[in-house]
Motif scaffolding. Structure first.
Motif, short mmCIF file in Angstrom:
data_model
loop_
_atom_site.label_atom_id
_atom_site.label_comp_id
_atom_site.label_asym_id
_atom_site.label_seq_id
_atom_site.Cartn_x
_atom_site.Cartn_y
_atom_site.Cartn_z
N LEU A 55 44.01 -15.86 -14.18
CA LEU A 55 43.57 -16.22 -15.53
C LEU A 55 42.24 -15.55 -15.83
O LEU A 55 41.42 -15.36 -14.92
N SER A 56 42.05 -15.22 -17.08
CA SER A 56 40.73 -14.78 -17.55
C SER A 56 40.32 -15.73 -18.66
O SER A 56 41.14 -16.52 -19.16
N THR A 57 39.06 -15.68 -19.06
CA THR A 57 38.57 -16.56 -20.11
C THR A 57 37.84 -15.76 -21.18
O THR A 57 37.37 -14.65 -20.93
N TYR A 58 37.79 -16.35 -22.34
CA TYR A 58 36.95 -15.85 -23.43
C TYR A 58 36.55 -17.04 -24.28
O TYR A 58 37.22 -18.08 -24.27
N ASP A 59 35.44 -16.93 -24.97
CA ASP A 59 34.94 -18.01 -25.80
C ASP A 59 35.17 -17.71 -27.27
O ASP A 59 35.08 -16.56 -27.70
N GLN A 60 35.50 -18.77 -28.02
CA GLN A 60 35.69 -18.68 -29.47
C GLN A 60 34.86 -19.79 -30.11
O GLN A 60 34.87 -20.93 -29.63
N PRO A 61 34.15 -19.48 -31.19
CA PRO A 61 33.40 -20.54 -31.88
C PRO A 61 34.35 -21.58 -32.47
O PRO A 61 35.41 -21.24 -32.99
N TYR A 62 33.96 -22.84 -32.35
CA TYR A 62 34.75 -23.92 -32.92
C TYR A 62 33.81 -25.09 -33.22
O TYR A 62 33.18 -25.62 -32.30
#
Length: 104
Positions: A55-62
């Protein structure tokens, strides 16, 4: 109730994330529809799968914060295929043992 092994948990997580990128809380809710799992159980699984390059991750504004999303990697897809193959073999073996009509 059956205790889920780490490989079965990995299979469930990878199969779910393979359908769509998702964040931890939603992943927990999705899995809870089928198996008994808590966030405290899930996050170590996610970290292990990340460490193993599944798995890899990324951030999204919420809502003024960042939400961390998990995405399956090519290694994760390869591992998922292996887990599915192993699951089918395991299930067939258990079916042979249990077998038959439940009405007997």
């Amino acid at each position: 109730m059956f205790v889920l092994s780490s490989q079965i948990l990995d299979l469930c997580v990878l199969a779910t994330v393979n359908k769509e990128d998702t964040y931890g809380y939603k992943l927990t809710q999705d899995l809870m529809e089928s198996i008994s799992i808590s966030e405290s159980t899930l996050y170590p699984v996610l970290r292990r799968l990340q460490k193993n390059n599944c798995l890899s991750t990324y951030d999204q504004p919420y809502g003024g914060r960042n939400r961390r999303y998990y995405q399956i990697t090519p290694e994760g897809k390869r591992q998922l295929k292996e887990y599915i193959k192993n699951w089918i073999n395991y299930k067939e073996s258990i079916d042979e043992i249990v077998g038959g009509d439940l009405n007997d």
